[in-house]
Motif scaffolding. Structure first.
Motif, PDB file in Angstrom:
ATOM      1  N   ALA A 133      27.729 -17.164 -28.528  1.00  0.00           N
ATOM      2  CA  ALA A 133      27.533 -15.857 -27.903  1.00  0.00           C
ATOM      3  C   ALA A 133      28.646 -14.890 -28.279  1.00  0.00           C
ATOM      4  O   ALA A 133      28.393 -13.702 -28.524  1.00  0.00           O
ATOM      5  CB  ALA A 133      27.451 -16.006 -26.388  1.00  0.00           C
ATOM      6  N   SER A 134      29.885 -15.377 -28.354  1.00  0.00           N
ATOM      7  CA  SER A 134      30.984 -14.494 -28.758  1.00  0.00           C
ATOM      8  C   SER A 134      30.755 -13.977 -30.176  1.00  0.00           C
ATOM      9  O   SER A 134      31.061 -12.821 -30.488  1.00  0.00           O
ATOM     10  CB  SER A 134      32.330 -15.216 -28.661  1.00  0.00           C
ATOM     11  OG  SER A 134      32.481 -16.202 -29.674  1.00  0.00           O
ATOM     12  N   GLY A 135      30.197 -14.827 -31.027  1.00  0.00           N
ATOM     13  CA  GLY A 135      29.856 -14.389 -32.377  1.00  0.00           C
ATOM     14  C   GLY A 135      28.745 -13.353 -32.380  1.00  0.00           C
ATOM     15  O   GLY A 135      28.782 -12.383 -33.140  1.00  0.00           O
ATOM     16  N   ALA A 136      27.738 -13.548 -31.519  1.00  0.00           N
ATOM     17  CA  ALA A 136      26.640 -12.587 -31.433  1.00  0.00           C
ATOM     18  C   ALA A 136      27.138 -11.233 -30.960  1.00  0.00           C
ATOM     19  O   ALA A 136      26.611 -10.189 -31.372  1.00  0.00           O
ATOM     20  CB  ALA A 136      25.562 -13.110 -30.488  1.00  0.00           C
ATOM     21  N   TRP A 137      28.166 -11.240 -30.105  1.00  0.00           N
ATOM     22  CA  TRP A 137      28.741  -9.987 -29.600  1.00  0.00           C
ATOM     23  C   TRP A 137      29.843  -9.454 -30.514  1.00  0.00           C
ATOM     24  O   TRP A 137      30.490  -8.467 -30.183  1.00  0.00           O
ATOM     25  CB  TRP A 137      29.302 -10.204 -28.197  1.00  0.00           C
ATOM     26  CG  TRP A 137      28.250 -10.526 -27.178  1.00  0.00           C
ATOM     27  CD1 TRP A 137      26.971 -10.056 -27.160  1.00  0.00           C
ATOM     28  CD2 TRP A 137      28.387 -11.397 -26.039  1.00  0.00           C
ATOM     29  NE1 TRP A 137      26.307 -10.579 -26.072  1.00  0.00           N
ATOM     30  CE2 TRP A 137      27.140 -11.389 -25.368  1.00  0.00           C
ATOM     31  CE3 TRP A 137      29.424 -12.158 -25.526  1.00  0.00           C
ATOM     32  CZ2 TRP A 137      26.919 -12.138 -24.202  1.00  0.00           C
ATOM     33  CZ3 TRP A 137      29.206 -12.900 -24.369  1.00  0.00           C
ATOM     34  CH2 TRP A 137      27.965 -12.884 -23.724  1.00  0.00           C
ATOM     35  N   ASN A 138      30.059 -10.125 -31.651  1.00  0.00           N
ATOM     36  CA  ASN A 138      31.081  -9.706 -32.609  1.00  0.00           C
ATOM     37  C   ASN A 138      32.444  -9.567 -31.926  1.00  0.00           C
ATOM     38  O   ASN A 138      33.167  -8.586 -32.117  1.00  0.00           O
ATOM     39  CB  ASN A 138      30.690  -8.386 -33.275  1.00  0.00           C
ATOM     40  CG  ASN A 138      31.435  -8.163 -34.589  1.00  0.00           C
ATOM     41  OD1 ASN A 138      31.948  -9.103 -35.196  1.00  0.00           O
ATOM     42  ND2 ASN A 138      31.511  -6.924 -35.033  1.00  0.00           N
ATOM     43  N   THR A 139      32.757 -10.573 -31.131  1.00  0.00           N
ATOM     44  CA  THR A 139      33.996 -10.571 -30.348  1.00  0.00           C
ATOM     45  C   THR A 139      34.872 -11.747 -30.763  1.00  0.00           C
ATOM     46  O   THR A 139      34.445 -12.909 -30.689  1.00  0.00           O
ATOM     47  CB  THR A 139      33.681 -10.680 -28.845  1.00  0.00           C
ATOM     48  OG1 THR A 139      32.909  -9.548 -28.464  1.00  0.00           O
ATOM     49  CG2 THR A 139      34.950 -10.738 -28.015  1.00  0.00           C
ATOM     50  N   ARG A 140      36.061 -11.449 -31.230  1.00  0.00           N
ATOM     51  CA  ARG A 140      36.997 -12.497 -31.615  1.00  0.00           C
ATOM     52  C   ARG A 140      37.459 -13.236 -30.364  1.00  0.00           C
ATOM     53  O   ARG A 140      37.936 -12.621 -29.407  1.00  0.00           O
ATOM     54  CB  ARG A 140      38.185 -11.898 -32.360  1.00  0.00           C
ATOM     55  CG  ARG A 140      39.142 -12.944 -32.937  1.00  0.00           C
ATOM     56  CD  ARG A 140      40.137 -12.313 -33.892  1.00  0.00           C
ATOM     57  NE  ARG A 140      40.944 -11.278 -33.258  1.00  0.00           N
ATOM     58  CZ  ARG A 140      40.842  -9.988 -33.514  1.00  0.00           C
ATOM     59  NH1 ARG A 140      39.945  -9.538 -34.376  1.00  0.00           N
ATOM     60  NH2 ARG A 140      41.621  -9.109 -32.902  1.00  0.00           N
ATOM     61  N   LEU A 141      37.314 -14.554 -30.364  1.00  0.00           N
ATOM     62  CA  LEU A 141      37.598 -15.355 -29.181  1.00  0.00           C
ATOM     63  C   LEU A 141      38.811 -16.250 -29.427  1.00  0.00           C
ATOM     64  O   LEU A 141      38.841 -17.014 -30.386  1.00  0.00           O
ATOM     65  CB  LEU A 141      36.382 -16.226 -28.844  1.00  0.00           C
ATOM     66  CG  LEU A 141      36.486 -17.127 -27.607  1.00  0.00           C
ATOM     67  CD1 LEU A 141      36.692 -16.304 -26.336  1.00  0.00           C
ATOM     68  CD2 LEU A 141      35.235 -17.994 -27.481  1.00  0.00           C
ATOM     69  N   THR A 142      39.805 -16.129 -28.558  1.00  0.00           N
ATOM     70  CA  THR A 142      40.979 -16.998 -28.608  1.00  0.00           C
ATOM     71  C   THR A 142      40.932 -17.950 -27.428  1.00  0.00           C
ATOM     72  O   THR A 142      40.822 -17.517 -26.275  1.00  0.00           O
ATOM     73  CB  THR A 142      42.283 -16.177 -28.566  1.00  0.00           C
ATOM     74  OG1 THR A 142      42.324 -15.311 -29.700  1.00  0.00           O
ATOM     75  CG2 THR A 142      43.495 -17.089 -28.599  1.00  0.00           C
TER      76      THR A 142
END
Length: 341
Positions: A133-142
């Motif tokens: 989901a973080s990839g679908a939202w184009n959000t870099r996740l740490t």
């Protein structure tokens, strides 16, 4: 007000994962059964139980780390995905409103790490759906962890487990052409806000001991409702529903989507075993008026546990790793026969 909040969070911190017995491969009497949760739990909190409650979780031993949920092949064990998904989405929205460059950035930390920002009891709660989901939202996740070797909440190899989760999510996202940007690392003093996080039995007790600031960072638990098995949509675990939702941007029609699921060959004897052992009833047998039968697969509902493959008497089932996007839009005819065993 704060004491009441603390009491509610203390109760929430004792929540065990929801167990949906019809999804358990032991309950489905799949050949070989399954002992993934028993062998994975680092606290020996899970033991076999009787039919109808094929596993039991000791609330005194369970820390809520989520590692059993992470490895369950059929979604029989679950925590709510909503708080963590909402946190990542909200961080993305805040970044967008601040005109930050794309991709936006979100963090999730285990509570014992002492890192600031939203916290989970343990990174064992991270699943492929959350990463996808973080990839679908184009959000870099740490994803930040603490000293896992000394932590009583999870297990020493949590970082390696999370890395495998990320790999699984990336295989799913490959068809979209937009991989997730994920970093898994140990928290540093620069990540901390407020006092260090301390823990013994789960993140909420840790947060209660580490002050108001870290308490406010905890992602709230959401007790999962009872699964009504008479409603087909409820049979599919939220994890796999979100994996399907996270296939954004939409893959090209010719792209293979990584979604392990069964295919049936001509050695099939038309017995009902595969449908009987399927933990989400993704495989169904549709009896025809002329006495024949159609074997159908709902790909969206398939968790890839392969109980059907291991249980098939003639060995007529094999796994297919990738499917075209069209396969998700209608039931797949696995086999059609003019007779029923």
């Amino acid at each position: 007000m704060l004491p009441g909040l603390l009491e509610r969070l203390e109760e929430a911190g004792n929540l065990l994962p929801r167990f949906t017995s019809p999804r358990c491969l032991l309950e489905r009497q799949a050949v070989g059964g399954c002992d993934a949760c028993l062998t994975t739990c680092p606290h020996e909190a899970i033991e076999p139980g009787p039919p109808g409650a094929s596993i039991r979780i000791d609330p005194e031993r369970c820390t809520g780390c989520g590692l059993c949920v992470q490895v369950c092949p059929s979604g029989a064990l679950e925590y709510s995905l909503q708080p963590a998904l909402q946190s990542v989405h909200d961080q993305r929205e805040r970044a967008s409103s601040a005109d930050q460059p794309v991709p936006s950035h979100a963090t999730l930390a285990c509570a014992p790490s002492g890192a600031g920002g939203p916290t989970l009891p343990c990174l064992g709660r991270v699943t492929p759906a959350l990463v996808a989901a973080s990839g679908a939202w184009n959000t870099r996740l740490t994803l930040l962890h603490g000293d896992c070797a000394a932590c009583p909440v999870g297990a020493p190899d949590v970082p390696e487990r999370v890395s495998r989760v990320v790999e699984e999510a990336q295989r799913l996202r490959a068809a979209t052409g937009q991989p997730a940007e994920v970093v898994v690392r140990a928290a540093t003093p620069a990540d901390a806000q407020g006092g260090p996080g301390l823990s013994r039995r789960g993140a909420f007790r840790a947060l209660l001991r580490s002050g108001r600031q870290q308490l406010a960072q905890a992602l709230p638990e959401q007790p999962l409702p009872f699964v009504d098995w008479s409603v087909p949509e409820e049979r599919t675990p939220e994890e796999w529903k979100w994996r399907a939702h996270a296939l954004r941007p939409a893959p090209p029609e010719t792209a293979g989507v990584h979604w392990p699921a069964p295919l049936v060959d001509e050695t099939c004897i038309d017995c009902p075993v595969c449908a009987n052992v399927c933990p989400t009833q993704a495989i169904t047998r549709d009896l025809q008026p002329d006495g024949g039968v159609q074997l159908l697969l709902d790909l969206d509902a398939c968790t890839g546990c392969m109980a059907c493959l291991h249980s098939c008497p003639p060995g007529a089932i094999h796994a297919q790793e990738e499917w075209l996007p069209a396969a998700f839009r209608a039931p797949i005819l696995l086999r059609e026969s003019d007779h029923v065993m």
